[in-house]
Design a protein around this motif. Structure first.
Motif, mmCIF file in Angstrom:
data_model
loop_
_atom_site.group_PDB
_atom_site.id
_atom_site.type_symbol
_atom_site.label_atom_id
_atom_site.label_comp_id
_atom_site.label_asym_id
_atom_site.label_seq_id
_atom_site.Cartn_x
_atom_site.Cartn_y
_atom_site.Cartn_z
ATOM 1 N N LEU A 146 7.017 10.281 -5.469
ATOM 2 C CA LEU A 146 8.441 10.414 -6.380
ATOM 3 C C LEU A 146 8.007 10.925 -7.688
ATOM 4 O O LEU A 146 8.731 11.846 -8.401
ATOM 5 C CB LEU A 146 9.129 9.199 -6.217
ATOM 6 N N LEU A 147 6.947 10.479 -8.366
ATOM 7 C CA LEU A 147 6.618 10.899 -9.856
ATOM 8 C C LEU A 147 6.144 12.440 -9.738
ATOM 9 O O LEU A 147 6.571 13.077 -10.850
ATOM 10 C CB LEU A 147 5.678 10.168 -10.322
ATOM 11 N N ALA A 148 5.446 12.594 -8.723
ATOM 12 C CA ALA A 148 4.951 13.978 -8.644
ATOM 13 C C ALA A 148 6.091 14.915 -8.490
ATOM 14 O O ALA A 148 5.976 16.277 -9.392
ATOM 15 C CB ALA A 148 3.881 14.069 -7.556
ATOM 16 N N LYS A 149 7.215 14.699 -7.735
ATOM 17 C CA LYS A 149 8.134 15.826 -7.648
ATOM 18 C C LYS A 149 9.100 15.602 -8.933
ATOM 19 O O LYS A 149 9.771 16.449 -9.248
ATOM 20 C CB LYS A 149 9.149 14.994 -6.250
ATOM 21 N N CYS A 150 9.161 14.324 -9.437
ATOM 22 C CA CYS A 150 10.013 14.403 -10.680
ATOM 23 C C CYS A 150 9.599 15.225 -11.690
ATOM 24 O O CYS A 150 10.197 15.913 -12.596
ATOM 25 C CB CYS A 150 10.158 12.970 -11.233
ATOM 26 N N GLN A 160 0.795 -1.132 -0.071
ATOM 27 C CA GLN A 160 -0.027 0.133 -0.011
ATOM 28 C C GLN A 160 0.974 1.324 -0.223
ATOM 29 O O GLN A 160 0.615 2.283 -0.759
ATOM 30 C CB GLN A 160 -1.015 0.071 1.301
ATOM 31 N N ASN A 161 1.713 1.286 0.860
ATOM 32 C CA ASN A 161 2.991 2.630 1.003
ATOM 33 C C ASN A 161 3.887 2.665 -0.185
ATOM 34 O O ASN A 161 3.954 3.777 -0.529
ATOM 35 C CB ASN A 161 3.537 2.553 2.267
ATOM 36 N N SER A 162 4.021 1.413 -0.864
ATOM 37 C CA SER A 162 5.088 1.664 -1.928
ATOM 38 C C SER A 162 4.312 2.476 -3.097
ATOM 39 O O SER A 162 5.045 3.288 -4.044
ATOM 40 C CB SER A 162 5.617 0.143 -2.483
ATOM 41 N N SER A 163 3.194 2.312 -3.417
ATOM 42 C CA SER A 163 2.360 2.841 -4.551
ATOM 43 C C SER A 163 2.157 4.299 -4.195
ATOM 44 O O SER A 163 2.529 5.190 -4.980
ATOM 45 C CB SER A 163 1.106 2.248 -4.767
ATOM 46 N N LYS A 164 1.931 4.914 -2.683
ATOM 47 C CA LYS A 164 2.082 6.205 -2.395
ATOM 48 C C LYS A 164 3.294 6.777 -2.425
ATOM 49 O O LYS A 164 3.359 7.918 -3.050
ATOM 50 C CB LYS A 164 1.501 6.170 -0.921
#
Length: 132
Positions: free
Chosen positions: A108-112, A99-103
């Motif tokens: 990370l993708l949002a920050k990239c 659950q937390n890995s997807s969050k």
């Protein structure tokens, strides 16, 4: 007078070169000492980490053995109950990880994708100074 001045300049030039060579030798000695010191510090850190890991492992083994004895001693029923509890906790932790890995991936993708295309004024000024 010209000959004396030329000889004096050559001697001071040789002295300057000699001084530079000594400074270079000393600098390489300092770098070598720093490398050795860094290696020693890394070895010491690894030894300390191994000690912490060994201590943690022994604490957890004691905790496990205590729990094993409190559940029912060394009989197979107590061992099966402890194994069942351990597997349930592992399954719960795996679920939480998934659950937390997807969050975490979403963060990370949002920050990239957050890219500020505006160049700071200080960077522009330093680039202009460098170009002069």
């Amino acid at each position: 007078v010209f000959v004396f001045s030329h000889v004096h300049n050559t001697m001071s030039s040789n002295a300057g070169i000699q001084e530079l060579m000594q400074a270079e030798t000393r600098a390489s000695q300092i770098v070598a000492e720093a490398r050795v010191g860094r290696g020693d510090r890394l070895k010491q850190a690894k030894q300390e980490a191994d000690q912490v890991i060994a201590q943690f492992r022994s604490e957890k083994e004691v905790e496990f053995n205590t729990k094993l004895l409190s559940v029912g001693g060394s009989d197979s029923q107590g061992s099966a109950a402890l194994k069942s509890e351990t597997e349930r906790e592992m399954h719960l932790q795996k679920q939480q990880f998934e659950q937390n890995s997807s969050k975490a991936l979403q963060v990370l993708l949002a920050k990239c994708c957050e890219v500020d295309l505006e160049v700071p004024a200080a960077r522009i000024r330093s680039a202009q100074k460098a170009a002069m």
